[in-house]
Write an enzyme that holds these catalytic residues in place. Structure first.
Site, short mmCIF file in Angstrom:
data_model
loop_
_atom_site.label_atom_id
_atom_site.label_comp_id
_atom_site.label_asym_id
_atom_site.label_seq_id
_atom_site.Cartn_x
_atom_site.Cartn_y
_atom_site.Cartn_z
N SER A 192 0.80 -1.23 0.00
CA SER A 192 0.00 0.00 0.00
C SER A 192 0.83 1.28 0.00
O SER A 192 0.32 2.35 -0.32
CB SER A 192 -0.93 0.02 1.21
N ASP A 215 -2.78 8.82 7.69
CA ASP A 215 -3.95 8.15 8.26
C ASP A 215 -3.62 7.24 9.45
O ASP A 215 -4.42 6.42 9.85
CB ASP A 215 -4.67 7.33 7.17
N HIS A 256 -0.17 5.15 6.91
CA HIS A 256 0.59 5.60 5.75
C HIS A 256 1.01 7.07 5.95
O HIS A 256 0.43 7.77 6.77
CB HIS A 256 -0.25 5.47 4.48
#
Length: 367
Positions: A39, A338, A341
């Site tokens: 991610s 967040d 990340h």
């Protein structure tokens, strides 16, 4: 008079050298960039068949800073591979699962939730339920091979020799599966040699296909991240380092990175014609935590996007993209986007540290 000539010659030599260095940097071009990972660098592989609404990062305010809409990047804007593409005059990398993209100038195999290890590994540990997405290294290499046949056909070796590869970060989700599955950090670290071996084998497969310039990132200082600090926070000050990061999780990351660097050194000795670069995620991000003001950050530990929960603005039940969560007014002043990340601003700083040093050895840009 002679000393004047000598001085003029020295000045000329300096100018010639500096212009040669600038020319060398300008001349460093790549056909394409091929990225593998999770991610941290996914640019849309999870959203090629529409945006699954149950996944938080397909919802606003993800993407608000640069794209103005969620793009399936786990960020408020661009991620590292976007900045690398721009640096080398290439378009943003299309996700490899796209059925309409042209991959001649690169492709992104990274997919959110990706692990180094295959599903069988996690099944053997009783952790199948912790792996929600199947995109391990072995799959990403298959996706890449399917793409190369259409991109370079029979002439792949020379084409890939002039392409830049970014292989990872891998390992982060392998450890997450264990840590969120009731393994402690010490137990998780016993599997580090297996994980690092899998990464190393992946690098060798790329080299066999023709890759020569390969950036291999280590893992991040997860003990400094809001998600870990919130879920595993304790009242024991001895569990934290001088900055306020959880030591045992950072020790897990450091151990992984040390073993990975040893592997990279062995591979570099074995493949003399390759240029295998260790990208030091850990040191770069740890310095941002230590000296946030040097990077324009006013907060290193508080997530920009969340629901106002607790010391770190992180709540599992109201994460960024969920009802009740919102973004801070100036994401560029935050390290964490967040809680899991980083922000676009942080990724830009990291990319600069990889291109020019000191956080990539050797630096991506030739000196």
């Amino acid at each position: 008079m002679r000393s004047c000539h000598r001085m003029a010659a020295a000045v000329l030599l300096t100018l010639l050298c500096s212009s040669w260095v600038l020319a060398a940097a300008a001349a460093q071009k790549y056909n394409a960039i091929f990225n593998f990972g999770d991610s941290i660098t996914d640019t849309g592989n999870l959203c090629t068949n529409g945006k699954p609404s149950q996944i938080t990062f397909t919802q606003p305010p993800y993407g608000e800073t640069y794209f103005g809409t969620p793009t399936c990047r786990c960020c408020n804007g661009r991620v590292i591979v976007d900045f690398l593409s721009s640096k080398f005059g290439l378009p943003f990398l299309p996700p490899s699962k796209s059925t309409t993209a042209d991959f001649k100038k690169g492709a992104n195999m990274a997919i959110t939730g990706a692990t180094a290890m295959d599903a069988d590994f996690f099944r053997s540990l009783g952790l199948s339920d912790k792996i929600w997405n199947n995109g391990p290294i072995s799959f990403q290499l298959q996706w890449f091979q399917q793409i190369t046949s259409s991109v370079c056909g029979q002439k792949c070796k020379s084409y890939l020799a002039n392409s830049l590869f970014v292989f990872g970060e891998f390992g982060g989700n392998d450890y997450n599966a264990m840590l969120f599955g009731n393994y402690n950090a010490d137990q998780a670290s016993t599997y580090t040699p297996t994980i690092v071996n899998t990464i190393s084998n992946g690098i060798e497969k790329l080299i066999a296909m023709g890759a020569t310039d390969i950036v291999v990132p280590g893992v991040l200082p997860i003990g400094c991240f809001p998600i870990y600090l919130t879920i595993y926070g304790t009242s024991n000050s001895g569990d934290y380092d001088s900055l306020g990061c959880l030591k045992k999780f950072n020790d897990l990351s450091t151990n992984h990175n040390n073993q990975l660097q040893t592997k990279i050194a062995n591979l570099q000795a074995k493949y003399k014609s390759a240029r295998i670069m260790y990208a030091d995620f850990y040191s770069g991000v740890y310095d941002m935590v230590k000296n946030p003001q040097n990077y324009g950050f006013s907060t290193a530990f508080e997530a920009c996007c969340g629901s106002g929960g607790g010391k770190y603005n992180y709540q599992n039940s109201a994460r960024c993209g969920m009802a009740g969560a919102s973004a801070c007014s100036n994401p560029a002043a935050s390290l964490s986007w967040d809680g899991i990340h980083l922000t676009e601003a942080a990724y830009k700083q990291i990319t600069d540290g990889w291109l020019n040093g000191p956080y990539c050895r050797p630096a991506i840009l030739h000196s």
